[in-house]
Design an enzyme around this catalytic site. Structure first.
Site, mmCIF file in Angstrom:
data_model
loop_
_atom_site.group_PDB
_atom_site.id
_atom_site.type_symbol
_atom_site.label_atom_id
_atom_site.label_comp_id
_atom_site.label_asym_id
_atom_site.label_seq_id
_atom_site.Cartn_x
_atom_site.Cartn_y
_atom_site.Cartn_z
ATOM 1 N N GLU A 1 44.999 30.752 39.974
ATOM 2 C CA GLU A 1 46.424 30.857 39.598
ATOM 3 C C GLU A 1 47.044 32.146 40.134
ATOM 4 O O GLU A 1 47.868 32.767 39.482
ATOM 5 C CB GLU A 1 46.600 30.822 38.069
ATOM 6 C CG GLU A 1 46.026 29.621 37.379
ATOM 7 C CD GLU A 1 46.795 28.342 37.673
ATOM 8 O OE1 GLU A 1 47.929 28.437 38.155
ATOM 9 O OE2 GLU A 1 46.231 27.265 37.438
HETATM 10 C C1 FAD Z 1 37.318 27.316 40.108
HETATM 11 C C2 FAD Z 1 38.591 27.336 40.871
HETATM 12 C C3 FAD Z 1 39.615 26.480 40.510
HETATM 13 C C4 FAD Z 1 40.788 26.430 41.268
HETATM 14 N N1 FAD Z 1 41.732 25.490 40.985
HETATM 15 C C5 FAD Z 1 42.776 25.328 41.839
HETATM 16 C C6 FAD Z 1 43.662 24.222 41.708
HETATM 17 O O1 FAD Z 1 43.534 23.398 40.799
HETATM 18 N N2 FAD Z 1 44.672 24.088 42.608
HETATM 19 C C7 FAD Z 1 44.839 24.969 43.631
HETATM 20 O O2 FAD Z 1 45.764 24.787 44.403
HETATM 21 N N3 FAD Z 1 44.022 26.020 43.788
HETATM 22 C C8 FAD Z 1 42.986 26.208 42.934
HETATM 23 N N4 FAD Z 1 42.119 27.262 43.095
HETATM 24 C C9 FAD Z 1 42.335 28.184 44.200
HETATM 25 C C10 FAD Z 1 42.727 29.564 43.755
HETATM 26 O O3 FAD Z 1 44.039 29.579 43.287
HETATM 27 C C11 FAD Z 1 42.473 30.511 44.934
HETATM 28 O O4 FAD Z 1 41.078 30.672 45.028
HETATM 29 C C12 FAD Z 1 43.181 31.831 44.787
HETATM 30 O O5 FAD Z 1 44.557 31.667 44.872
HETATM 31 C C13 FAD Z 1 42.720 32.828 45.836
HETATM 32 O O6 FAD Z 1 42.759 32.275 47.115
HETATM 33 P P1 FAD Z 1 41.472 32.398 48.077
HETATM 34 O O7 FAD Z 1 40.304 31.891 47.320
HETATM 35 O O8 FAD Z 1 41.774 31.766 49.364
HETATM 36 O O9 FAD Z 1 41.257 33.944 48.240
HETATM 37 P P2 FAD Z 1 42.007 34.881 49.304
HETATM 38 O O10 FAD Z 1 43.446 34.568 49.319
HETATM 39 O O11 FAD Z 1 41.256 34.830 50.577
HETATM 40 O O12 FAD Z 1 41.819 36.312 48.616
HETATM 41 C C14 FAD Z 1 40.594 37.053 48.681
HETATM 42 C C15 FAD Z 1 40.842 38.461 48.119
HETATM 43 O O13 FAD Z 1 41.842 39.132 48.892
HETATM 44 C C16 FAD Z 1 42.927 39.544 48.081
HETATM 45 N N5 FAD Z 1 44.177 39.326 48.795
HETATM 46 C C17 FAD Z 1 44.569 38.237 49.482
HETATM 47 N N6 FAD Z 1 45.795 38.409 49.971
HETATM 48 C C18 FAD Z 1 46.199 39.628 49.596
HETATM 49 C C19 FAD Z 1 47.394 40.386 49.771
HETATM 50 N N7 FAD Z 1 48.462 39.897 50.425
HETATM 51 N N8 FAD Z 1 47.462 41.620 49.228
HETATM 52 C C20 FAD Z 1 46.433 42.133 48.534
HETATM 53 N N9 FAD Z 1 45.268 41.467 48.337
HETATM 54 C C21 FAD Z 1 45.164 40.231 48.846
HETATM 55 C C22 FAD Z 1 42.871 38.667 46.838
HETATM 56 O O14 FAD Z 1 43.448 39.305 45.704
HETATM 57 C C23 FAD Z 1 41.366 38.458 46.679
HETATM 58 O O15 FAD Z 1 40.803 39.541 45.976
HETATM 59 C C24 FAD Z 1 40.948 27.332 42.333
HETATM 60 C C25 FAD Z 1 39.938 28.233 42.656
HETATM 61 C C26 FAD Z 1 38.767 28.226 41.963
HETATM 62 C C27 FAD Z 1 37.661 29.174 42.398
#
Ligand code: FAD
Length: 599
Positions: free
Chosen positions: A442
């Site tokens: 989220e």
């Molecule tokens: C169990 C689980 C359930 C989920 N359920 C859903 C769902 O139902 N629907 C859905 O759409 N998604 C879902 N998600 C996805 C979730 O919302 C994302 O994992 C989350 O938004 C982070 O995206 P990412 O994993 O690609 O990490 P990334 O975006 O790659 O981020 C990795 C790290 O980099 C940091 N970061 C990234 N960009 C920036 C920035 N601009 N500035 C500073 N720091 C940054 C982040 O804070 C994080 O620490 C789920 C994820 C999990 C693990």
């Protein structure tokens, strides 16, 4: 521990009725048919189903995660039984209008019911609550026809729902999402793309799944302004509501999670055979704003769920500390004297007290925010406007502060158990694993912090923050008249002053072009404002406790406990805002200036 102890209903009732005075909502026309009795009846029912149907399989679902068998998701049967009990009791429609078959409960009461399920089993409850959030979004933005075909069956507990934002290459940065929507001759769209991490993305719990999918219509502007929202049903639905043929949405795989294993997490492919039909919701290119309607509600839900999972491990730790005997007091030299209960040791009490501070403070914060959702029904436009502003500001704090401090509480609970806490013989390690998702999904907590300092605190020339600081000042002025609380009022007022000065200085520097350097410390800012808001909550809880004590309550221990936890939060936690404020004021550049090559 008797499972009934898992839920501290007395504290929940204290928050709802003695601190937040939710019964006041019944003067709004929308809630006029409700009262304390109907609120209590809903909570009693939720508590009973949570303890009888959700709690018993919490461990089993952790050990037997969802399996992909012949292309279908196989869950343990208890998940379906629990979800069916939830639906049969009418909880999918707890917030919905009477004329849709709903209970028309205030959001805050619905949140309190959800809280009970979250403590019992955070994985299983995800299925119906995600569906309900999807229905709530459709209620605001969908056409009548879409509501009839896709929302109403969710409210009846027949359909489920998901939110499909993330893609393998686009998580935090939704501007980069690639899923495409191509107009079809009949006004619908052909959807093509892949969605990653989709919770409850595929299962056999209901008749259908309504995926709410973010996609880009061909020729749309780049970035978030080109994103639209679509209903993409797993099974197509005929005009008369009958289930039609299978839509081209394919389950490409399951993600194997650390915790919350009851809720299946999926990788979905849309339109691999070129035949995935989707229906636009609302205006084109407005999808992200609409989805935020669902996500804001979900973010309060995440903050609440996180803190409820901490509440569970706190109750387990408390019961264990009372039962297990170990060692003696530092000045008891006689080895033949009986060992004392763990709770007799001041360091164990410190760990329990901190858990109480985080858990009850976080619950207060989440329910306070939930109440602001209900204030949107106030007849007075200025109340509606102010509530909306405050809610915007508090939402990232509810999500991020609660999920950070809930994990700290889980960690302390494990520590109270000692070696047993590290084993799978006791539930506290599962509480921690289940909870570890909450700072991530989220919108990660890092992204929440950027939203808070980069946007919310400064929006409309700082109007939301000014309003919050005014409310805090009003509480402090009242508390200052009670000699038992006056020093808390002074401390909180000083901390609130730090927030005001820090925000203004950060705003000035960002306006002067130092955006990146200032936002490098956004997480410290969230900690600063989060602690101030939670301290404000603790002061309001202490004021309610003082009122009860002054009225000669028979529950002295209950209220003395509130005062002691308030004292602890102000003594141990609130001073930490000084450090956060200093890091921001000095514009600490340690992270900002650190180079890749120096690691
Ligand atoms: C169990 C689980 C359930 C989920 N359920 C859903 C769902 O139902 N629907 C859905 O759409 N998604 C879902 N998600 C996805 C979730 O919302 C994302 O994992 C989350 O938004 C982070 O995206 P990412 O994993 O690609 O990490 P990334 O975006 O790659 O981020 C990795 C790290 O980099 C940091 N970061 C990234 N960009 C920036 C920035 N601009 N500035 C500073 N720091 C940054 C982040 O804070 C994080 O620490 C789920 C994820 C999990 C693990």
């Amino acid at each position: 521990m008797d499972s009934r102890q898992l839920i501290d209903r007395r504290h929940l009732d204290f928050l709802l009725h003695e601190v937040l005075e939710v019964d006041d909502l019944c003067r709004y026309a929308r809630f006029a048919e409700h009262g304390r009795e109907t609120f209590a009846a809903a909570l009693d029912l939720a508590q009973q189903i949570a303890l009888d149907k959700f709690l018993p399989h919490n461990r089993k679902a952790d050990l037997q995660e969802p399996q992909l068998v012949d292309g279908k998701v196989e869950l343990i049967p208890e998940i379906g039984e629990a979800v069916a009990a939830f639906c049969a009791a009418g909880f999918p429609a707890v917030l919905a209008d009477y004329d849709r078959g709903g209970m028309q409960m205030p959001f805050v009461v619905g949140a309190a019911c959800d809280a009970l399920f979250c403590s019992a089993n955070a994985g299983t409850i995800a299925y119906p609550t995600l569906a309900r959030a999807a229905a709530n979004l459709l209620d605001v933005y969908a056409t009548d026809e879409q509501k009839r075909l896709y929302m109403q069956p969710i409210l009846e507990g027949r359909y489920f729902g998901t939110m499909c934002l993330s893609e393998p290459q686009a998580g935090s940065s939704l501007a980069d999402l690639k899923t495409a929507a191509t107009p079809r001759a009949d006004g619908s769209y052909a959807i093509a793309g892949a969605k990653m991490w989709i919770s409850a993305g595929d299962h056999e719990l209901g008749e259908n799944i309504v995926h709410l999918v973010l996609a880009r219509i061909q020729g749309a502007p780049a970035g978030v302004r080109g994103i639209s929202l679509f209903i993409v049903p797993r099974w197509r639905v005929e005009a008369d509501g009958r289930r039609g043929e299978r839509n081209d949405v394919r389950l490409a795989g399951l993600n194997h999670k650390m915790g919350q294993r009851a809720s299946v997490n999926t990788f979905l492919k849309f339109g691999e055979q070129g035949d995935c039909v989707g229906y636009l919701v609302g205006a084109p290119h407005n999808g992200l704003a609409q989805m935020f309607h669902m996500m804001n509600e979900e973010r309060i839900g995440v903050g609440l769920s996180a803190i409820q999972q901490a509440a569970a491990s706190y109750q387990y730790a408390l019961a264990y500390a009372r039962e297990r005997h170990q060692g003696r007091h530092p000045d008891q030299k006689d080895a033949a004297s009986p060992a004392v209960a763990l709770i007799e040791h001041a360091d164990v009490r410190r760990m329990l007290l901190l858990q109480k501070c985080y858990v009850e403070g976080g619950q207060m914060l989440a329910f306070d925010a939930a109440l602001l959702v209900d204030r949107q029904y106030d007849a007075d436009e200025s109340v509606r406007e102010q509530s909306h502003l405050l809610l915007e500001l508090l939402t990232p704090i509810v999500k991020a502060w609660n999920s950070d401090y809930a994990l700290r509480a889980n960690d302390l609970a494990i520590q109270v158990f000692g070696g047993y806490g590290y084993t799978r013989d006791y539930p506290v390690e599962q509480c921690w694993r289940d909870n570890r998702i909450n700072p991530i999904h989220e919108g990660t907590n890092g992204i929440q912090a950027l939203d808070l300092l980069g946007r919310k605190a400064l929006m409309r020339d700082g109007a939301a923050l000014r309003l919050l600081l005014e409310r805090i000042a009003q509480t402090c002025a009242l508390a200052a008249t009670d000699t038992a609380l006056a020093s808390f009022a002074t401390d909180l007022q000083r901390a609130a002053g730090l927030v005001g000065a820090t925000t203004q200085a950060a705003g000035r520097r960002m306006a002067a072009g130092e955006v990146r350097a200032v936002l490098a410390n956004a997480s410290h800012y969230l900690q600063l404002l989060g602690h101030v808001v939670v301290a404000w909550g603790w002061l309001r809880m202490a004021m309610a406790a003082q009122r009860a004590l002054a009225a000669g309550t028979a529950e002295r221990d209950f209220y003395d406990g509130k005062l002691q936890a308030c004292r602890a939060f102000f003594a141990i936690e609130l001073p930490q805002v000084e450090l956060a404020a200093r890091l921001l004021a000095d514009s600490d550049r340690s992270a900002y200036d650190m180079r890749d090559a120096w690691f």
